[in-house]
Design a protein around this motif. Structure first.
Motif, PDB file in Angstrom:
ATOM      1  N   SER A 178      25.280 -53.364   4.082  1.00  0.00           N
ATOM      2  CA  SER A 178      24.128 -52.813   4.800  1.00  0.00           C
ATOM      3  C   SER A 178      23.742 -53.600   6.039  1.00  0.00           C
ATOM      4  O   SER A 178      23.070 -53.079   6.926  1.00  0.00           O
ATOM      5  CB  SER A 178      22.910 -52.742   3.861  1.00  0.00           C
ATOM      6  OG  SER A 178      23.205 -51.977   2.713  1.00  0.00           O
ATOM      7  N   SER A 221      17.619 -49.642   1.268  1.00  0.00           N
ATOM      8  CA  SER A 221      18.578 -48.578   0.984  1.00  0.00           C
ATOM      9  C   SER A 221      18.579 -48.229  -0.499  1.00  0.00           C
ATOM     10  O   SER A 221      18.604 -47.053  -0.877  1.00  0.00           O
ATOM     11  CB  SER A 221      19.974 -49.018   1.428  1.00  0.00           C
ATOM     12  OG  SER A 221      20.929 -48.030   1.097  1.00  0.00           O
ATOM     13  N   ALA A 251      27.455 -47.112  -0.974  1.00  0.00           N
ATOM     14  CA  ALA A 251      27.280 -47.944   0.219  1.00  0.00           C
ATOM     15  C   ALA A 251      28.640 -48.342   0.796  1.00  0.00           C
ATOM     16  O   ALA A 251      28.835 -48.341   2.013  1.00  0.00           O
ATOM     17  CB  ALA A 251      26.455 -49.184  -0.117  1.00  0.00           C
TER      18      ALA A 251
END
Length: 754
Positions: A178, A221, A251
């Protein structure tokens, strides 16, 4: 806006659901369509334009050390590649250390390079002679001085401290999926390289990250996806871990998707790839989130790391056929893509010295025999100028063979109508310790050993690609202790057998659902012709099986001489249905000591170890014990004989090869997806002394091979490589090959009239 928990995809996960769903997730929650091998293999590709990465690849990979930049000579590199017949170079671009004058903010330019631009020098030199270049990037982590510039870009622990990679020296500051480093910066970096250098593709080294990240981006997230905070892993429930891993898989997929889109924005002819680790690797409950499935979703070239040895303290040499095995596996996933084995560097544990040369040459021929290609990963500068130059040019024969016959070798896939079932849920279930203590893949290796030694063509059926159409390709499906099977798979397999397909299954096959939960009954009990008695017994020591049906073809060669056969491993106790044929039964443990007491009242019991059963139009052999595992460990002849006899009984005339060659000669058969009726038969000699690595290869003489392939009759044939006289005769669909001598590798191209 955060997703409400009751509407969240992750909220709907029940305990252990990750095992079922993690292999199907892609970026977001959309599942991408995957064509079955059969559908893909039948697609018309003869008129479509193949990109360079869809043609036979002969790759040299030099992972440069910083110090290699001091005396780096691109012309020497290119000269080496031309001499060995390589057509592609994989070379450092950067990430951890940059081998170009990187103007981007997180640059870490190689200080040994000075004002030179190594990436410019090598890409220019390769371009001049038509060699493709793949740029190696690595964004797993950074050195401290880069981290201090952008501390918010990297992985954090629960206390918001940076996480260091402990297996690297110096320890690198790790990056997550991320953070800005693996995303905005990585994509900017790749765009810069592709825009400014003559690069044809990107090699994404170490794309995943381990453990759990609690950085603000990951927390936000996860909160949006799951409606709650990232769990505290040391105290998390299994369900919470599974939910986290499901998010991490998503992800990882989103991350890979972004990288691929960046690469492809410069043209479809730009390749994107990364390595796939062992098909037998199980991993941890919390792993990188990037697995075998990513290869078919994102990578233009399917690359598996397959070194002769692993990066471990205690060196163990892989089976010589592992190179061909991994190619069959990759080709079973996506047959139209080039399947490539990355080899070299002695498994990276002793990367600065020689690989055993005889083993390595066999390794290359094995890969080639299954339609695979090569990725020669020497780790230090150029093989011809590095510290140990004894392995330099050892790939020349194999690479030159592919170069010479490139058009004939294009888009070849293994020929097989016997499939080994590969179950992803079963693989993941081995993360949980079990009483048997087995390692995933041992049963598959045992089956493959028997098939290879008996020259029986085969490939793999991946559980998540199972379909009615795919199964129709096979005369026989082998289920080597495929413990975890869903109801959908059960239905498909039942229909397959009912309609005339044959099945060979062992031990706990179908005794668990796709989530790893044990059933009270075999899911395929109706097909096997037995009912589970509710108990598995440890039969590792002092155990046997009694031959009950002495005239059955599986045991008739043994029964005149023995009442008992070898048994070990574990045995699942079951009761046969009245219509089942019982071939052998479980014998209670006969204690070894004292010998005076080494007896039981009766050998035969009510629990069968081998059962034959007819289900619809199909025939089934079920082994309640583990002949597959025992064929590999310890390799006793009884389970090996039982397996090969079972395969021959169930496959019948579907086995296309008969030969007088010894078991140490491996045989490969591939066919072209481009040209109907085109085949290549390969023979690889592995005959040697009793120890690995191999000291000396012993030639084999006077081999006969009888081959039957699809087509009206033989149109033409050509010997591509042979050390001895090769005489070929044909009649209709059948060819007979007489080979006077096999030193290492022989290949014959066959064109059938269609």
């Amino acid at each position: 806006m955060p997703i409400e928990p009751e509407n969240s995809f992750l909220y709907k996960f029940s305990r252990r659901k990750f095992i079922q769903y993690s292999t199907a997730l892609t970026g977001g929650i959309t599942v991408l369509p995957i064509l079955s091998q059969q559908a893909t293999a039948n697609a018309s590709v003869s008129e479509q334009q193949l990109f360079w990465y869809q043609k036979p690849l002969r790759i040299t990979h030099t992972v440069l050390r910083e110090t290699d930049a001091r005396n780096y000579d691109a012309r020497v590199v290119v000269d080496y590649m031309k001499k060995v017949g390589a057509n592609t170079l994989c070379i450092n671009a950067g990430g951890i250390v940059d081998f170009f004058q990187n103007p981007l903010p997180a640059a870490n330019i190689n200080t040994f390079m000075g004002k030179r631009d190594i990436l410019k020098e090598i890409t220019t030199a390769c371009k001049e002679v038509g060699i493709k270049v793949i740029a190696r990037i690595d964004f797993r982590g950074v050195e401290e001085h880069v981290y201090k510039k952008f501390p918010d870009w990297f992985k954090k622990d629960m206390d918001q401290n940076p996480v260091l990679l402990t297996y690297t020296k110096p320890q690198l500051y790790e990056a997550c999926f991320s953070g800005n480093y693996r995303n905005d910066y990585a994509n900017e970096f790749i765009s810069y390289v592709l825009k400014n250098y003559a690069v044809d593709g990107i090699w994404h080294n170490a794309p995943g990250f381990g453990g759990v990240c609690y950085c603000p981006q990951c927390q936000a997230s996860y909160k949006a996806a799951a409606g709650k905070a990232i769990p505290i892993i040391n105290s998390a429930t299994e369900e919470e871990i599974d939910q986290y891993m499901a998010w991490k898989v998503q992800a990882g997929d989103q991350y890979m998707d972004r990288i691929k889109k960046t690469v492809k924005s410069f043209g479809e002819d730009k390749a994107y790839t990364a390595e796939v680790f062992s098909m037998y690797g199980v991993g941890q409950r919390i792993d990188s989130g990037i697995d075998l499935n990513n290869a078919r979703k994102y990578f233009d070239i399917l690359v598996s790391v397959a070194f002769l040895t692993e990066n471990t303290e205690f060196i163990h040499y892989e089976d010589l056929n592992y190179g061909s095995t991994i190619i069959k596996f990759l080709k079973s996933m996506v047959p139209e893509r080039e399947a490539v084995v990355m080899y070299g560097g002695n498994g990276t544990s002793h990367r600065l010295v020689i690989d055993p040369p005889v083993d390595l040459n066999i390794w290359l021929w094995e890969i080639l025999s299954a339609g695979g290609r090569f990725w020669n990963c020497y780790f230090t500068n150029v093989p011809s100028v590095t510290h140990d130059r004894r392995n330099a040019y050892n790939e020349s024969e194999a690479y030159t063979f592919v170069k010479t016959h490139e058009k004939l070798l294009e888009q070849h896939v293994p020929v097989a109508n016997i499939g080994i079932y590969y179950s992803q849920p079963t693989r993941l279930s081995y993360r949980k310790k079990m009483e048997e203590g087995d390692h995933f893949g041992t049963e598959i290796r045992g089956v493959e050993t028997v098939l290879m030694e008996n020259h029986i063509p085969h490939d793999f059926i991946l559980s998540d690609q199972l379909s009615k159409e795919r199964l129709q390709k096979y005369k026989l499906v082998i289920l080597p202790n495929v413990r975890c099977i869903s109801e959908k798979e059960i239905t498909l397999l039942k229909d397959y057998v009912r309609n005339g397909g044959n099945l060979l299954a062992t031990y706990a096959t179908s005794l668990y659902d796709e989530n790893g939960n044990e059933r009270q009954e075999y899911g395929l009990a109706e097909v096997f012709g037995v009912q589970y008695a509710g108990k598995k017994v440890n039969t590792r020591k002092d155990n046997y099986q009694f031959i009950l049906d002495k005239k059955h073809s599986l045991v008739e060669a043994d029964s005149p001489h023995t009442e008992l056969l070898f048994n070990a491993g574990f045995t699942a106790l079951s009761k046969p249905n009245k219509e089942a044929k019982i071939i052998c039964t479980w014998v209670p443990t006969i204690q070894n000591q004292p010998p005076d007491k080494a007896w039981v009242q009766a050998f035969s019991t009510e629990y069968p170890t081998i059962v034959e059963h007819t289900y619809g139009k199909g025939k089934v052999l079920y082994f309640a014990n583990q002949p597959d595992l025992l064929s590999y460990e310890p390799g006793h002849p009884d389970p090996r004989n039982l397996l090969v006899r079972s395969i021959r009984l169930l496959a019948g005339d579907a086995i296309s090869i008969e030969t007088t060659a010894p078991s140490t000669v491996h045989i490969g058969l591939t066919t072209s997806r481009l040209n109907a009726g085109q085949y290549i038969l390969s023979l690889i000699n592995t005959t040697s002394g009793p120890r690995r690595p191999i000291r000396e290869l012993i030639p084999v003489h006077d081999i006969q091979v009888k081959l039957k392939v699809e087509g009206k009759s033989v149109d033409s044939h050509q010997v591509l490589r042979s050390q001895g006289e090769c005489r070929i005769t044909s009649k209709g669909q059948e060819l007979t090959i007489q080979l006077s001598k096999l030193q290492d590798f022989c290949a014959i191209h066959i064109q059938m009239k269609t």
